[in-house]
Design a protein around this motif. Structure first.
Motif, short mmCIF file in Angstrom:
data_model
loop_
_atom_site.label_atom_id
_atom_site.label_comp_id
_atom_site.label_asym_id
_atom_site.label_seq_id
_atom_site.Cartn_x
_atom_site.Cartn_y
_atom_site.Cartn_z
N GLY A 317 33.68 25.95 42.03
CA GLY A 317 32.67 26.95 42.43
C GLY A 317 32.41 27.94 41.31
N LEU A 318 33.48 28.34 40.61
CA LEU A 318 33.32 29.29 39.51
C LEU A 318 32.58 28.66 38.33
CD1 LEU A 318 36.81 31.04 39.64
CD2 LEU A 318 34.60 32.09 40.16
N GLU A 319 32.77 27.35 38.16
CA GLU A 319 32.05 26.68 37.08
C GLU A 319 30.55 26.66 37.40
OE1 GLU A 319 33.68 22.90 35.92
OE2 GLU A 319 31.82 22.40 34.85
N VAL A 320 30.23 26.40 38.66
CA VAL A 320 28.83 26.44 39.08
C VAL A 320 28.27 27.83 38.83
CG1 VAL A 320 27.29 26.32 41.09
CG2 VAL A 320 29.12 24.65 40.84
N ARG A 321 29.02 28.84 39.25
CA ARG A 321 28.62 30.22 39.07
C ARG A 321 28.34 30.51 37.59
NH1 ARG A 321 31.16 35.90 38.60
NH2 ARG A 321 31.23 35.54 36.37
N ASP A 322 29.27 30.09 36.70
CA ASP A 322 29.11 30.36 35.26
C ASP A 322 27.88 29.66 34.70
OD1 ASP A 322 31.31 31.91 35.33
OD2 ASP A 322 32.68 30.46 34.41
N ARG A 323 27.66 28.41 35.12
CA ARG A 323 26.50 27.67 34.60
C ARG A 323 25.20 28.29 35.10
NH1 ARG A 323 27.16 21.24 34.97
NH2 ARG A 323 29.42 21.16 34.91
N LEU A 324 25.23 28.75 36.35
CA LEU A 324 24.03 29.38 36.91
C LEU A 324 23.74 30.69 36.19
CD1 LEU A 324 21.76 29.60 38.97
CD2 LEU A 324 23.39 30.51 40.61
N ASN A 378 14.41 42.92 45.37
CA ASN A 378 14.06 41.54 45.68
C ASN A 378 14.85 40.60 44.79
OD1 ASN A 378 12.19 42.72 47.29
ND2 ASN A 378 10.39 42.05 46.15
N CYS A 379 15.47 39.61 45.38
CA CYS A 379 16.21 38.65 44.55
C CYS A 379 16.44 37.33 45.29
CB CYS A 379 17.54 39.23 44.06
SG CYS A 379 18.61 39.89 45.32
N ILE A 380 16.85 36.35 44.49
CA ILE A 380 17.25 35.03 45.01
C ILE A 380 18.76 35.03 45.06
CG2 ILE A 380 17.38 32.58 44.41
CD1 ILE A 380 14.56 32.85 43.20
N HIS A 381 19.32 34.52 46.16
CA HIS A 381 20.78 34.57 46.32
C HIS A 381 21.34 33.16 46.37
CE1 HIS A 381 24.53 34.76 48.64
NE2 HIS A 381 24.67 35.93 48.06
N ALA A 382 22.38 32.93 45.57
CA ALA A 382 23.00 31.59 45.56
C ALA A 382 24.47 31.70 45.92
CB ALA A 382 22.85 30.97 44.18
N THR A 383 24.87 31.00 46.97
CA THR A 383 26.28 30.88 47.32
C THR A 383 26.78 29.63 46.60
OG1 THR A 383 25.78 31.81 49.49
CG2 THR A 383 27.88 30.67 49.27
N CYS A 384 27.55 29.81 45.53
CA CYS A 384 27.95 28.67 44.71
C CYS A 384 29.20 28.01 45.28
CB CYS A 384 28.26 29.12 43.28
SG CYS A 384 26.89 29.97 42.49
N GLY A 385 29.20 26.70 45.29
CA GLY A 385 30.38 25.98 45.76
C GLY A 385 30.52 24.67 45.00
N ALA A 386 31.65 24.02 45.26
CA ALA A 386 31.93 22.77 44.56
C ALA A 386 30.78 21.76 44.73
CB ALA A 386 33.23 22.17 45.09
N SER A 387 30.12 21.80 45.91
CA SER A 387 29.07 20.81 46.17
C SER A 387 27.83 21.03 45.31
CB SER A 387 28.70 20.82 47.65
OG SER A 387 28.19 22.08 47.99
N ASN A 388 27.72 22.19 44.66
CA ASN A 388 26.56 22.44 43.81
C ASN A 388 26.79 22.00 42.36
OD1 ASN A 388 26.67 25.26 45.74
ND2 ASN A 388 24.83 24.00 45.80
N LEU A 389 28.00 21.50 42.08
CA LEU A 389 28.30 21.08 40.71
C LEU A 389 27.36 19.96 40.27
CD1 LEU A 389 30.26 22.05 38.60
CD2 LEU A 389 31.96 20.46 39.45
N GLN A 390 27.04 19.08 41.22
CA GLN A 390 26.17 17.95 40.92
C GLN A 390 24.73 18.36 40.65
OE1 GLN A 390 25.32 15.68 44.58
NE2 GLN A 390 26.31 17.30 45.73
N SER A 391 24.36 19.59 41.05
CA SER A 391 22.93 19.94 41.02
C SER A 391 22.61 21.20 40.23
CB SER A 391 22.44 20.13 42.46
OG SER A 391 23.14 21.20 43.06
N VAL A 392 23.64 21.92 39.76
CA VAL A 392 23.35 23.23 39.16
C VAL A 392 22.48 23.12 37.91
CG1 VAL A 392 25.61 23.34 37.94
CG2 VAL A 392 24.33 25.43 38.40
N ASP A 393 22.68 22.11 37.09
CA ASP A 393 21.86 21.99 35.87
C ASP A 393 20.40 21.71 36.21
OD1 ASP A 393 24.14 22.51 34.46
OD2 ASP A 393 24.60 20.40 34.07
N ALA A 394 20.19 20.86 37.23
CA ALA A 394 18.82 20.57 37.67
C ALA A 394 18.17 21.83 38.23
CB ALA A 394 18.83 19.47 38.71
N PHE A 395 18.99 22.63 38.94
CA PHE A 395 18.46 23.88 39.52
C PHE A 395 18.00 24.82 38.40
CE2 PHE A 395 19.07 28.25 41.15
CZ PHE A 395 18.19 28.21 42.21
N VAL A 396 18.85 24.95 37.37
CA VAL A 396 18.52 25.85 36.26
C VAL A 396 17.24 25.38 35.57
CG1 VAL A 396 19.28 26.60 33.96
CG2 VAL A 396 20.85 26.72 35.91
#
Ligand SMILES: Cc1ncc(COP(=O)(O)O)c(C=O)c1O
Length: 491
Positions: A317-324, A378-396
């Motif tokens: 989850g922290l890795e997702v957070r860092d990449r985001l 105003n902001c976008i909020h992301a709850t980062c978790g292990a399941s987002n590891l597969q998609s965080v780069d595509a999201f960015v």
């Protein structure tokens, strides 16, 4: 599509397979969490864990936690889960609590408990108050509303943490409890719990820390070596904590604990009815019937994941957070708000006029991403978790494209959801917003409403269709008042 009319009970039962197939088809337009495209609502530790969880849940599918004497298994699951959570959050041996259906129930119970405690200890106080950080979850407002406490909100500073001086000023003899969060959902930062606790302890006021989202995240973040200011029962003065198992605990939905430092607090949560012809009725939680599944699954989850498993999930989850965060920082025009200590990240525009973030949100939404939109700022909020590891780069990558798209066409802010969210966030007459949202709710709960057309409603409802006009008038009035005040003050 094998859809059928299900708005009435059929004369004879349908084929179970056809029913299941229809259910799967109806799910087609739901948020897609399996591929990591969802940044809220679902916390997943993977397919293998889900499969186990379903088994544990199904084992106790029919049991009812209403009567702990009838189902001693469920009582054991509840007690062990409460005890394990108390240990994780460094509670003293006297720590007690209950396993509840979710964060909101844990919070409602804490609010109720503190109101009852005030009635018991200071019966002469007729108008108790609940003093919360502005960023505390709306469940506290709901609790104050349900149980008749006056809600007072302490402001936050530029770091999105509650101002300790405001708590000191606003606390008074009517304060039934003070509420801070670890972390709050808005920007993922932890309120200054130690400083607030020093004040509440001195004044003899209970202090609740809402760790619904952090209770099974922050302890692992801390063990992974991150410096985190103390916020749990190690802080003298913290009297209760809410912590959800169905968030970063990866339990089945319907599991959260409220923990108290001792029985002296929990006893005010209990409800007893003695005069019902159906017998004496005693209850520690809000519901009557309590499904056994989530209670069993919560207990089983802690046992199957274990400390090592939680550390690994948190590391991911922290890795997702860092990449985001790195992706946001590498995109000119947007920035992360606050300094999130864990896996919640909020980001918005450095200049809302040039780059309205809700228009960016719409562009991302069109690509199938699901997340929350916050206001003030105003902001976008992301709850980062292990399941987002597969998609965080595509999201960015999509985020960068969405920013470029809105930059090239700022008029997008006046269309789609962006227009509605933007207006709702900025209209200064909040009463007007409340009425508007209530209108939307009436449409959502109207007879037979399964998929109400909200844009149709926004166009045809006499209030909603005029909201931007009314909002503009209200905004102008505020600007005028500011101007006048400025002139009076010679600025
Ligand atoms: C900090 C915090 N408190 C309370 C809640 C409410 O939890 P629930 O949705 O389980 O009722 C949430 C939900 O996201 C939360 O983030």
């Amino acid at each position: 599509m094998t859809d059928f009319d299900s708005s009435a009970i059929p004369a004879t039962g349908r084929d179970p397979e056809a029913i299941l197939e229809t259910m799967r088809e109806l799910r087609h337009h739901d948020a897609d969490w399996r591929s990591g495209k969802t940044w809220s609502l679902v916390y997943s530790a993977g397919e293998e864990h889900s499969a186990f969880l379903k088994k544990a849940h199904n084992e106790f599918f029919s049991e009812n936690g209403l009567n702990p004497m009838a189902f001693k298994s469920l009582k054991r699951f509840e007690t062990d889960t409460v005890t394990a959570m108390g240990k994780l959050l460094n509670g003293p041996e006297t720590t007690v609590g209950t396993l509840n259906s979710g964060g909101t129930e844990s919070i409602l119970l804490a609010v109720y408990t503190y109101r009852q405690r005030m009635r018991r200890k200071k019966p002469w106080i007729k108008n108790p108050e609940l003093l919360i950080a502005t960023t505390a979850h709306p469940a506290f407002e709901k609790g104050a509303h349900y149980f008749g406490l006056k809600l007072r909100r302490a402001p936050i500073g530029p770091d999105y943490r509650v101002k300790v001086g405001a708590i000191e000023r606003m606390m008074n003899r009517r304060t039934a409890a003070v509420v801070v969060s670890a972390p709050h959902y808005c920007q993922g930062v932890i309120d200054p719990v130690e400083e607030v606790a020093a004040l509440t302890k001195k004044a003899g006021v209970p202090l609740h820390v809402d760790a619904c989202v952090g209770g099974l995240m922050l302890p692992w973040v801390e063990r992974l070596g991150w410096p985190i200011a103390r916020w749990d029962f190690r802080v003298d003065g913290v009297t209760s904590i809410s912590a959800d198992l169905h968030k970063y605990g990866y339990a089945a939905k319907g599991a959260s604990v409220v923990l108290y430092r001792s029985m002296d607090y929990l006893k005010d949560q209990f409800f007893v009815a003695t005069d019902w012809p159906g017998g004496i009725y005693a209850s520690a939680n809000v519901p009557g019937t309590r499904p056994g599944g989530p209670i069993a699954a919560a207990w089983a989850t802690l046992q199957v994941i274990g400390e090592e498993g939680y550390l690994e999930l948190t590391r991911k989850g922290l890795e997702v957070r860092d990449r985001l965060i790195a992706g946001v920082q590498a995109t000119p025009g947007i920035e992360v708000f606050g300094d999130p200590v864990g896996t919640l990240v909020s980001f918005g525009s450095t200049d809302e006029k040039a780059l309205p973030i809700f228009a960016v949100a719409d562009a991302l939404g069109a690509k199938g991403w699901h997340f929350d939109r916050h206001q003030n700022p105003n902001c976008i909020h992301a709850t980062c978790g292990a399941s987002n590891l597969q998609s965080v780069d595509a999201f960015v990558a999509d985020l960068k494209d969405a920013v470029a798209e809105v930059r090239a066409n700022p008029g997008l802010a006046d269309q789609g959801d962006a227009a509605m969210y933007g207006m709702m966030a900025k209209v200064p007459a909040r009463g007007l917003v409340k009425v508007a949202v209530r209108r939307v709710m009436e449409a959502m709960y109207a007879p037979g409403a399964t998929d109400p057309d909200l844009s149709d409603l926004a166009a045809n409802d006499p209030l909603l269709s005029k909201l931007d006009e009314y909002g503009a008038v209200a905004l102008k009035a505020v600007d005028k008042a500011k101007e006048k005040l400025g002139a009076l003050l010679g600025r």
